[in-house]
Design an enzyme around this catalytic site. Structure first.
Site, PDB file in Angstrom:
ATOM      1  N   SER A  14      -6.901  -1.740  10.241  1.00  0.00           N
ATOM      2  CA  SER A  14      -7.328  -2.972   9.502  1.00  0.00           C
ATOM      3  C   SER A  14      -8.773  -3.547   9.910  1.00  0.00           C
ATOM      4  O   SER A  14      -9.223  -3.068  11.082  1.00  0.00           O
ATOM      5  CB  SER A  14      -6.206  -4.145   9.765  1.00  0.00           C
ATOM      6  OG  SER A  14      -6.722  -5.238   9.217  1.00  0.00           O
ATOM      7  N   ARG A  69      13.793   2.553   8.756  1.00  0.00           N
ATOM      8  CA  ARG A  69      12.940   3.000   9.692  1.00  0.00           C
ATOM      9  C   ARG A  69      13.520   3.245  11.342  1.00  0.00           C
ATOM     10  O   ARG A  69      13.059   4.143  11.862  1.00  0.00           O
ATOM     11  CB  ARG A  69      11.919   1.723  10.065  1.00  0.00           C
ATOM     12  CG  ARG A  69      12.666   0.533  10.527  1.00  0.00           C
ATOM     13  CD  ARG A  69      11.523  -0.367  10.720  1.00  0.00           C
ATOM     14  NE  ARG A  69      12.001  -1.582  11.356  1.00  0.00           N
ATOM     15  CZ  ARG A  69      11.362  -3.004  11.355  1.00  0.00           C
ATOM     16  NH1 ARG A  69      10.206  -3.165  10.875  1.00  0.00           N
ATOM     17  NH2 ARG A  69      12.114  -3.841  11.843  1.00  0.00           N
ATOM     18  N   ILE A  76       0.640  -1.246  -0.043  1.00  0.00           N
ATOM     19  CA  ILE A  76       0.003  -0.115  -0.089  1.00  0.00           C
ATOM     20  C   ILE A  76       0.818   1.228   0.106  1.00  0.00           C
ATOM     21  O   ILE A  76       0.559   2.195  -0.742  1.00  0.00           O
ATOM     22  CB  ILE A  76      -1.035   0.090   1.078  1.00  0.00           C
ATOM     23  CG1 ILE A  76      -1.981  -1.255   1.045  1.00  0.00           C
ATOM     24  CG2 ILE A  76      -1.825   1.328   1.166  1.00  0.00           C
ATOM     25  CD1 ILE A  76      -2.878  -1.406   2.349  1.00  0.00           C
ATOM     26  N   TYR A  85      -2.394  -9.725  15.082  1.00  0.00           N
ATOM     27  CA  TYR A  85      -2.134  -8.519  14.404  1.00  0.00           C
ATOM     28  C   TYR A  85      -3.194  -7.675  14.262  1.00  0.00           C
ATOM     29  O   TYR A  85      -3.153  -6.550  14.506  1.00  0.00           O
ATOM     30  CB  TYR A  85      -1.986  -9.087  12.853  1.00  0.00           C
ATOM     31  CG  TYR A  85      -2.266  -8.101  11.823  1.00  0.00           C
ATOM     32  CD1 TYR A  85      -1.178  -7.103  11.606  1.00  0.00           C
ATOM     33  CD2 TYR A  85      -3.532  -7.897  11.066  1.00  0.00           C
ATOM     34  CE1 TYR A  85      -1.539  -5.990  10.461  1.00  0.00           C
ATOM     35  CE2 TYR A  85      -3.655  -7.114  10.086  1.00  0.00           C
ATOM     36  CZ  TYR A  85      -2.962  -6.018   9.874  1.00  0.00           C
ATOM     37  OH  TYR A  85      -3.186  -5.155   8.910  1.00  0.00           O
ATOM     38  N   LYS A 109       4.967 -10.210  -0.980  1.00  0.00           N
ATOM     39  CA  LYS A 109       4.047 -10.676   0.442  1.00  0.00           C
ATOM     40  C   LYS A 109       4.174 -12.058   0.607  1.00  0.00           C
ATOM     41  O   LYS A 109       3.664 -12.279   1.502  1.00  0.00           O
ATOM     42  CB  LYS A 109       2.818  -9.840   0.277  1.00  0.00           C
ATOM     43  CG  LYS A 109       2.969  -8.358   0.570  1.00  0.00           C
ATOM     44  CD  LYS A 109       1.596  -7.527   0.375  1.00  0.00           C
ATOM     45  CE  LYS A 109       0.601  -8.125   1.189  1.00  0.00           C
ATOM     46  NZ  LYS A 109       0.946  -7.498   2.679  1.00  0.00           N
ATOM     47  N   GLY A 124       3.402   1.518   7.345  1.00  0.00           N
ATOM     48  CA  GLY A 124       4.821   0.794   7.851  1.00  0.00           C
ATOM     49  C   GLY A 124       4.299  -0.054   9.054  1.00  0.00           C
ATOM     50  O   GLY A 124       4.207   0.414  10.188  1.00  0.00           O
ATOM     51  N   ASP A 161       2.907 -15.638   1.087  1.00  0.00           N
ATOM     52  CA  ASP A 161       1.787 -16.247   1.626  1.00  0.00           C
ATOM     53  C   ASP A 161       0.829 -15.066   1.876  1.00  0.00           C
ATOM     54  O   ASP A 161      -0.333 -15.503   1.903  1.00  0.00           O
ATOM     55  CB  ASP A 161       2.031 -17.046   2.659  1.00  0.00           C
ATOM     56  CG  ASP A 161       2.739 -18.404   2.497  1.00  0.00           C
ATOM     57  OD1 ASP A 161       2.675 -18.720   1.324  1.00  0.00           O
ATOM     58  OD2 ASP A 161       3.008 -18.966   3.366  1.00  0.00           O
TER      59      ASP A 161
END
Length: 325
Positions: free
Chosen positions: A116, A53, A11, A143, A179, A76, A181
């Site tokens: 998310s 970062r 993204i 996550y 990415k 990030g 999987d």
């Protein structure tokens, strides 16, 4: 200058592409390239500089803004829904975001954060992005919880009216190739169909959903960056917002859209779902998009069929499948 964290990721790099489309290349990319293939996402893009970062985090801790920043697009984070290291997610997804948000508030910098749809868990409390309901959400994986924690922190701190936190649903499109999987099913299906002429989908373990009948809100990456650009242009719009199409579609429909884009006769088989994810699997997601519309966003989202056609024919089937400035 615009700062895009995770700017070499899926993204993030797409957002750099969008900024390039709007004539902007005064961009600082923050990421951790390490030994990944993410660097390939940057080859076709224009940007001022790249910084690791950890080095960027030092600037944040010191509290200085040597970049004279107009906006931070914070993409990030670790996006793996199967990541098991909870301490890593706490530090990388929650604490880092918290510190960066404070930095932006201190310097009056526009802050757009990636939350998310994983924060919604199994969807039993719905998929509404109203602020009153976020306290009761129960993510099904670490996550999702790491993303939920920041939204809760921002709400408790009374700063939701000073930032944007976007709950991305099932995003797919160019520049996701690194990415592994975590790539979208469309990306995997293109190669699977090309090699075998067949596409495999998970079986359903709930009687109300046929095999392949599980539903997700699939949203094209180009629509996502259009929304983020709109938020950069409309600083009066703040808070938590869903980023989906508002229309749940079956995995079978997604598969058929890929077969159609490849001009191949549909051939779908159904395989067992790994036991490790069966009790954490989302059978239905559908973003409530009323809040974004009420805020003033009026651009229509691309249909699954049209998005799959664009992705397959103009990117996956091309020698250079990456977004180009």
């Amino acid at each position: 200058m615009y700062i895009v964290t995770g700017g070499a990721g899926f993204i993030g790099s797409a957002m750099v592409w969008k900024l390039n489309q709007m004539g902007i290349d005064d961009i600082l990319i923050v990421d951790n390239l390490a030994k990944t293939e993410k660097w390939k996402n940057l080859v076709n893009l224009r940007y001022e500089d790249y910084i690791h970062r950890d080095q960027f985090f030092k600037f944040i801790i010191e509290g200085d803004d040597p970049f004279k920043t107009d906006g931070v697009i914070h993409m990030g984070a670790c996006s793996s829904t199967t990541e098991q290291d909870a301490d890593f997610l706490m530090e990388n997804n929650y604490r880092y975001t918290q510190m960066l948000c404070r930095f932006c508030l201190q310097h009056d910098v526009r802050f757009i954060n990636a939350s998310s749809a994983a924060t919604y868990g199994d969807g039993k409390f719905g998929f509404d992005d109203d602020h009153d309901g976020i306290d009761r959400l129960q993510p099904m994986n670490m996550y999702g919880y790491s993303k939920q924690l920041f939204d809760l922190w921002a709400k408790r701190g009374g700063v939701l009216d000073k930032l944007v936190s976007l709950k991305f649903f099932n995003v797919f499109g160019p520049n996701e190739y690194h990415k592994d999987d975590m790539k979208s099913v469309i990306c995997k299906a293109f190669h699977q169909i090309g090699e075998t002429g067949e596409m495999k989908l998970f079986k359903s373990y709930k009687p109300e959903y046929p095999h392949g009948g599980q539903k997700r809100d699939f949203v094209y990456i180009k629509d996502c960056v259009d929304v983020m650009w709109w938020f950069l242009q409309n600083p009066q719009a703040n808070g938590i917002f869903n980023i989906g199409t508002g229309q749940a579609r079956e995995w079978n429909e997604l598969a058929n859209s890929v077969f159609a884009a490849m001009d191949v006769e549909p051939n779908i088989s159904y395989i067992e779902m790994p036991e490790t994810i069966r009790d954490k699997y989302q059978y239905f997601t559908q973003a409530n998009m009323d809040k974004l519309v009420a805020a003033g966003y009026d651009k229509p989202f691309t249909s699954l069929e049209e998005a799959a056609k664009d992705y397959v024919q103009n990117y996956l089937a091309q020698e250079d499948p990456y977004l180009k400035s």
